[in-house]
Design an enzyme around this catalytic site. Structure first.
Site, mmCIF file in Angstrom:
data_model
loop_
_atom_site.group_PDB
_atom_site.id
_atom_site.type_symbol
_atom_site.label_atom_id
_atom_site.label_comp_id
_atom_site.label_asym_id
_atom_site.label_seq_id
_atom_site.Cartn_x
_atom_site.Cartn_y
_atom_site.Cartn_z
ATOM 1 N N CYS A 120 -4.601 -5.157 -2.884
ATOM 2 C CA CYS A 120 -3.773 -4.084 -2.357
ATOM 3 C C CYS A 120 -4.334 -2.728 -2.808
ATOM 4 O O CYS A 120 -4.581 -2.518 -3.998
ATOM 5 C CB CYS A 120 -2.348 -4.263 -2.862
ATOM 6 S SG CYS A 120 -1.280 -2.834 -2.614
ATOM 7 N N GLU A 121 -4.532 -1.824 -1.874
ATOM 8 C CA GLU A 121 -5.121 -0.533 -2.234
ATOM 9 C C GLU A 121 -4.133 0.368 -2.974
ATOM 10 O O GLU A 121 -4.534 1.372 -3.553
ATOM 11 C CB GLU A 121 -5.644 0.187 -0.992
ATOM 12 C CG GLU A 121 -4.590 0.724 -0.046
ATOM 13 C CD GLU A 121 -5.204 1.466 1.124
ATOM 14 O OE1 GLU A 121 -4.533 2.405 1.610
ATOM 15 O OE2 GLU A 121 -6.305 1.119 1.550
ATOM 16 N N HIS A 122 -2.863 0.005 -2.984
ATOM 17 C CA HIS A 122 -1.862 0.836 -3.654
ATOM 18 C C HIS A 122 -1.723 0.511 -5.138
ATOM 19 O O HIS A 122 -1.382 1.391 -5.939
ATOM 20 C CB HIS A 122 -0.499 0.676 -2.972
ATOM 21 C CG HIS A 122 -0.507 1.122 -1.545
ATOM 22 N ND1 HIS A 122 0.005 0.348 -0.516
ATOM 23 C CD2 HIS A 122 -0.990 2.238 -0.965
ATOM 24 C CE1 HIS A 122 -0.153 0.988 0.633
ATOM 25 N NE2 HIS A 122 -0.748 2.138 0.384
ATOM 26 N N HIS A 123 -1.957 -0.762 -5.511
ATOM 27 C CA HIS A 123 -1.793 -1.144 -6.914
ATOM 28 C C HIS A 123 -2.983 -1.933 -7.463
ATOM 29 O O HIS A 123 -2.997 -2.285 -8.642
ATOM 30 C CB HIS A 123 -0.516 -1.987 -7.089
ATOM 31 C CG HIS A 123 0.735 -1.253 -6.738
ATOM 32 N ND1 HIS A 123 1.352 -1.377 -5.504
ATOM 33 C CD2 HIS A 123 1.482 -0.361 -7.440
ATOM 34 C CE1 HIS A 123 2.422 -0.603 -5.468
ATOM 35 N NE2 HIS A 123 2.527 0.018 -6.622
ATOM 36 N N GLN A 161 -2.532 -4.842 4.595
ATOM 37 C CA GLN A 161 -2.628 -6.007 5.481
ATOM 38 C C GLN A 161 -2.746 -5.627 6.948
ATOM 39 O O GLN A 161 -3.508 -6.243 7.706
ATOM 40 C CB GLN A 161 -1.429 -6.933 5.265
ATOM 41 C CG GLN A 161 -1.524 -8.222 6.091
ATOM 42 C CD GLN A 161 -0.461 -9.222 5.717
ATOM 43 O OE1 GLN A 161 -0.018 -9.284 4.560
ATOM 44 N NE2 GLN A 161 -0.030 -10.028 6.663
ATOM 45 N N HIS A 189 1.631 -11.008 -1.407
ATOM 46 C CA HIS A 189 1.216 -9.785 -2.091
ATOM 47 C C HIS A 189 1.728 -9.818 -3.517
ATOM 48 O O HIS A 189 2.939 -9.879 -3.745
ATOM 49 C CB HIS A 189 1.792 -8.553 -1.375
ATOM 50 C CG HIS A 189 1.252 -8.337 0.003
ATOM 51 N ND1 HIS A 189 0.532 -7.212 0.347
ATOM 52 C CD2 HIS A 189 1.326 -9.091 1.123
ATOM 53 C CE1 HIS A 189 0.187 -7.282 1.626
ATOM 54 N NE2 HIS A 189 0.660 -8.425 2.119
ATOM 55 N N CYS A 191 1.735 -7.405 -5.462
ATOM 56 C CA CYS A 191 2.473 -6.177 -5.746
ATOM 57 C C CYS A 191 3.944 -6.334 -5.387
ATOM 58 O O CYS A 191 4.778 -5.519 -5.799
ATOM 59 C CB CYS A 191 1.858 -4.979 -5.020
ATOM 60 S SG CYS A 191 1.768 -5.161 -3.243
#
Length: 228
Positions: A120-123, A161, A189, A191
């Site tokens: 995940c590019e956010h976490h 995704q 995920h 996250c």
């Protein structure tokens, strides 16, 4: 051929950084990259990542003189560059050879249950699951293993995704010169399951249906193939 759409960033302005991350919002189908993304060699990137990851570990209070931890910064750097984020480098893009559809097979071909691992590019925590890909030939066919390699190439980078789904679909449309591409991603995920809401039972499904697959009857046929 389908153009890669750009998300209207003005609609995201009202969201905070945390809201964008928690809601898995993304701004473009293209992976966001700096203009000088490839100015450093792979070796230079590993050196810098190892240096900064060592600092992170020290800030967390870990003792890097311990035998178990002292090699971790270098291991992480190698893993990032050579493995889990190697899809960021266009040099690692799979070389694809097409073949004439000599058998004149004009029905859907389905490659299902392709295992993938992404982050995940956010976490920067894992996304993993199965991807199903289908296409109808317009005269060209692709080796089955190449479909898997294309999936892995786009998965091996920080991802959202929805973007992953579309990147695979657009790449296959361009290679096979047909709109008749379908991609379905069924993923978990971490996250979601290991932080935040900590829901370990949910999964996320995204899909892209192009060309003939937009016909409900054809789409239902694909879903039946996957379920069986």
């Amino acid at each position: 051929m389908t153009k890669n759409p750009t998300i209207n960033k003005s609609k995201l302005v009202s969201f905070s950084i945390d809201e964008i991350g928690d809601n898995h919002l993304f701004t473009t189908v293209e992976t966001p990259m700096k203009a000088d993304a490839f100015a450093l060699s792979e070796g230079e990137k590993k050196e810098k990542i190892a240096f900064h990851f060592k600092e992170i570990m020290e800030i967390l209070g870990l003792d890097l003189t311990d035998d178990s931890l002292q090699g971790t910064p270098e291991r992480v750097a190698k893993m990032y560059v050579d493995e889990i984020f190697c899809g960021l480098n266009p040099a690692n893009k799979p070389k694809v050879a097409l073949f004439e559809n000599k058998y004149q097979y004009n029905q859907m071909l389905v490659e299902k249950n392709i295992t993938f691992y992404s982050n995940c590019e956010h976490h920067f925590v894992p996304i993993f699951g199965k991807i199903h890909v289908a296409y109808i030939s317009k005269g060209k066919v692709i080796g089955l293993s190449k479909i898997n390699r294309i999936v892995q190439y786009f998965a091996q980078r920080p991802q959202v995704q929805e973007r992953l789904t579309m990147q695979i679909a657009f790449e296959l449309q361009e290679i096979l010169e047909t709109e008749d591409i379908a991609v379905i991603v069924d993923a978990k995920h971490l996250c979601v399951s290991s932080r935040g809401i900590k829901d370990d039972t949910s999964a996320t499904v995204t899909n892209y249906f192009g060309g003939t697959f937009q016909d409900p009857a054809v789409a239902n046929s694909l879903w039946n193939h996957i379920k069986n």
